[in-house]
Design a protein around this motif. Sequence first.
Motif, mmCIF file in Angstrom:
data_model
loop_
_atom_site.group_PDB
_atom_site.id
_atom_site.type_symbol
_atom_site.label_atom_id
_atom_site.label_comp_id
_atom_site.label_asym_id
_atom_site.label_seq_id
_atom_site.Cartn_x
_atom_site.Cartn_y
_atom_site.Cartn_z
ATOM 1 N N LEU A 89 0.809 -1.273 -0.065
ATOM 2 C CA LEU A 89 0.124 -0.054 -0.025
ATOM 3 C C LEU A 89 1.016 1.282 -0.044
ATOM 4 C CD1 LEU A 89 -2.877 1.230 0.204
ATOM 5 C CD2 LEU A 89 -2.889 1.131 2.431
ATOM 6 N N LEU A 90 0.735 2.259 -0.763
ATOM 7 C CA LEU A 90 1.468 3.302 -1.077
ATOM 8 C C LEU A 90 0.837 4.673 -1.245
ATOM 9 C CD1 LEU A 90 4.445 3.578 -1.677
ATOM 10 C CD2 LEU A 90 3.992 3.918 -4.017
ATOM 11 N N PRO A 91 1.192 5.382 -0.143
ATOM 12 C CA PRO A 91 0.509 6.942 -0.336
ATOM 13 C C PRO A 91 1.219 7.717 -1.735
ATOM 14 C CG PRO A 91 2.214 7.172 1.200
ATOM 15 C CD PRO A 91 1.907 5.476 0.998
ATOM 16 N N ILE A 92 0.322 8.515 -2.363
ATOM 17 C CA ILE A 92 0.663 9.015 -3.624
ATOM 18 C C ILE A 92 0.703 10.398 -3.390
ATOM 19 C CG2 ILE A 92 0.383 6.932 -5.073
ATOM 20 C CD1 ILE A 92 -2.257 8.474 -6.095
ATOM 21 N N PHE A 93 1.564 10.828 -4.388
ATOM 22 C CA PHE A 93 1.664 12.436 -4.303
ATOM 23 C C PHE A 93 1.314 12.903 -5.794
ATOM 24 C CE2 PHE A 93 4.247 16.462 -2.715
ATOM 25 C CZ PHE A 93 3.347 17.189 -3.050
ATOM 26 N N ARG A 133 2.965 0.194 -11.206
ATOM 27 C CA ARG A 133 1.705 0.451 -12.108
ATOM 28 C C ARG A 133 0.516 0.528 -11.005
ATOM 29 N NH1 ARG A 133 0.189 0.506 -17.268
ATOM 30 N NH2 ARG A 133 2.305 -0.141 -17.746
ATOM 31 N N VAL A 134 -0.117 1.251 -11.123
ATOM 32 C CA VAL A 134 -1.416 1.537 -10.091
ATOM 33 C C VAL A 134 -2.587 0.155 -10.442
ATOM 34 C CG1 VAL A 134 -3.378 2.839 -9.470
ATOM 35 C CG2 VAL A 134 -1.229 4.059 -9.921
ATOM 36 N N ALA A 135 -2.307 -0.546 -9.517
ATOM 37 C CA ALA A 135 -3.420 -1.763 -9.421
ATOM 38 C C ALA A 135 -4.892 -1.432 -9.277
ATOM 39 C CB ALA A 135 -2.940 -2.787 -8.625
ATOM 40 N N ASP A 136 -4.854 -0.621 -8.171
ATOM 41 C CA ASP A 136 -6.205 0.142 -7.976
ATOM 42 C C ASP A 136 -5.904 1.121 -6.635
ATOM 43 O OD1 ASP A 136 -6.780 -1.187 -4.991
ATOM 44 O OD2 ASP A 136 -6.558 -2.625 -6.168
ATOM 45 N N GLU A 137 -7.133 1.972 -6.498
ATOM 46 C CA GLU A 137 -6.754 2.987 -5.657
ATOM 47 C C GLU A 137 -7.909 2.908 -4.373
ATOM 48 O OE1 GLU A 137 -6.859 7.864 -5.360
ATOM 49 O OE2 GLU A 137 -6.708 6.928 -7.459
ATOM 50 N N LEU A 138 -7.674 3.114 -3.343
ATOM 51 C CA LEU A 138 -8.517 3.152 -2.125
ATOM 52 C C LEU A 138 -9.204 4.408 -2.146
ATOM 53 C CD1 LEU A 138 -6.051 1.200 -1.623
ATOM 54 C CD2 LEU A 138 -6.618 1.293 0.793
ATOM 55 N N PRO A 139 -10.483 4.090 -1.413
ATOM 56 C CA PRO A 139 -11.340 5.373 -1.055
ATOM 57 C C PRO A 139 -10.582 6.318 -0.071
ATOM 58 C CG PRO A 139 -12.424 3.478 -0.968
ATOM 59 C CD PRO A 139 -11.243 2.839 -1.279
ATOM 60 N N LEU A 140 -10.707 7.350 -0.160
ATOM 61 C CA LEU A 140 -10.068 8.476 0.893
ATOM 62 C C LEU A 140 -10.327 7.743 2.190
ATOM 63 C CD1 LEU A 140 -10.250 12.116 -0.565
ATOM 64 C CD2 LEU A 140 -8.369 10.557 -0.415
ATOM 65 N N GLY A 141 -11.347 7.523 2.728
ATOM 66 C CA GLY A 141 -11.806 7.210 4.149
ATOM 67 C C GLY A 141 -11.187 8.309 4.968
ATOM 68 N N ASP A 142 -10.655 7.665 6.128
ATOM 69 C CA ASP A 142 -10.202 8.812 7.080
ATOM 70 C C ASP A 142 -8.950 9.593 6.917
ATOM 71 O OD1 ASP A 142 -8.749 6.563 7.774
ATOM 72 O OD2 ASP A 142 -8.885 6.323 9.634
ATOM 73 N N GLN A 143 -8.416 9.182 5.787
ATOM 74 C CA GLN A 143 -7.011 9.680 5.525
ATOM 75 C C GLN A 143 -7.228 11.028 4.449
ATOM 76 O OE1 GLN A 143 -4.315 9.136 6.804
ATOM 77 N NE2 GLN A 143 -4.306 7.115 7.636
ATOM 78 N N PRO A 144 -6.464 12.025 4.504
ATOM 79 C CA PRO A 144 -6.721 13.034 3.593
ATOM 80 C C PRO A 144 -6.048 13.025 2.182
ATOM 81 C CG PRO A 144 -5.320 13.886 5.185
ATOM 82 C CD PRO A 144 -5.728 12.529 5.709
ATOM 83 N N PHE A 145 -5.182 12.054 2.317
ATOM 84 C CA PHE A 145 -4.316 11.711 1.080
ATOM 85 C C PHE A 145 -4.746 10.473 0.349
ATOM 86 C CE2 PHE A 145 -2.298 10.318 4.918
ATOM 87 C CZ PHE A 145 -1.830 8.898 4.498
ATOM 88 N N ARG A 146 -4.364 10.461 -0.936
ATOM 89 C CA ARG A 146 -4.603 9.361 -1.782
ATOM 90 C C ARG A 146 -3.751 8.058 -1.789
ATOM 91 N NH1 ARG A 146 -6.136 12.298 -7.429
ATOM 92 N NH2 ARG A 146 -6.743 9.703 -8.271
ATOM 93 N N ARG A 147 -4.187 6.900 -1.674
ATOM 94 C CA ARG A 147 -3.387 5.610 -1.587
ATOM 95 C C ARG A 147 -3.748 4.574 -2.719
ATOM 96 N NH1 ARG A 147 -5.208 3.952 4.361
ATOM 97 N NH2 ARG A 147 -7.138 4.502 3.075
ATOM 98 N N VAL A 148 -2.904 3.771 -3.019
ATOM 99 C CA VAL A 148 -3.070 3.016 -4.120
ATOM 100 C C VAL A 148 -2.348 1.456 -3.714
ATOM 101 C CG1 VAL A 148 -3.078 4.668 -5.764
ATOM 102 C CG2 VAL A 148 -0.931 3.527 -5.635
ATOM 103 N N HIS A 149 -2.911 0.809 -4.378
ATOM 104 C CA HIS A 149 -2.045 -0.783 -4.276
ATOM 105 C C HIS A 149 -0.898 -0.611 -5.392
ATOM 106 C CE1 HIS A 149 -5.626 -2.281 -2.000
ATOM 107 N NE2 HIS A 149 -4.478 -2.373 -0.891
#
Length: 224
Positions: free
Chosen positions: A16-20, A106-122
Motif C-alpha cells: 500500500l502506497l500513499p501517492i503525491f 503500475r497502479v493496480a487500484d486506488e483506495l477510497p480516501l476514508g479517514d485519510q486526507p491523502f490518496r493511496r494505491v495498491h
Amino acid sequence: MTDFSDEASLPHLPPLLPIFPLDGAVLLPHGHLPLHVFEHRYRAMVEAALGLGRMIGMIQPRQVETHPIPDDAPIFEVGCAGRIVSFSETDDGRFLITLKGICRFRVADELPLGDQPFRRVHPDFSPYLIDLETAAEPSLDRARLLAAAKAYLQAKSIACEWSAVEAASIPAIVTSLAMICPFETGEKQALLESRSLTDQGNMLISLFEMALIENESGVTGLLH
C-alpha cells in the motif's frame, strides 16, 4: 534536518502506497527529488510515510485545470516509489524532504480516501523490478547527449554546473536531466515509462534536438 541517506538502500516494497500527484514532476529510479510540502493533506501524507517505511509514490495527474489538484483528478497508470532520505520541518509546519527513486509501479487500484486526507494505491511493482538493480551503463552516444543537453539548457536559460554534468556517469546524466528539464507532461511520462535507460537516453536526445529545431524555427519565422 534528518538525513536517512546512509541507511540500507533496498527497502521493502510496500503493498500500500500513499501517492503525491504532482503535475510536471517525475521521480526516476536512483534519482533524487527535493520537495517543499505545505498542503495539509500532503503534510499528513509525509507524517504517515515516516512511520511506514518512508515510502511515497510520485505520480502525475492526467489533467490539471485547477489548483490545488482535486482528490478525484485522474492520474497516469505508472509512477515511481521514492524513499524519504532527508527530512526537515520549518517553524511554520512546512516540510522539506528529498525522495530517492526506488522502483516504478503500475497502479493496480486506488483506495477510497476514508479517514485519510491523502490518496493511496495498491502498487504493482512486478513489471519494474529491474529498477532495484544498479543502473548499467546504457548504449548511448555520450558526445551527442552532452551537446544536445548543453544547447537545450542554454536555449531555455537553465543554470547548470556543466563541469559536474560532464564528470557524471551517463545513467546519472540521463536521470537528472529527464527529471529537471521542463518537458510537457506527456513527454515526462514517456521518459518515466521507457523500458530501459538506453531508450530513456535516446528519447531525451530526441526531445532536446526537437526543442532546438522548434526554437530555431520560431526565431526564423519572426525574422521574416
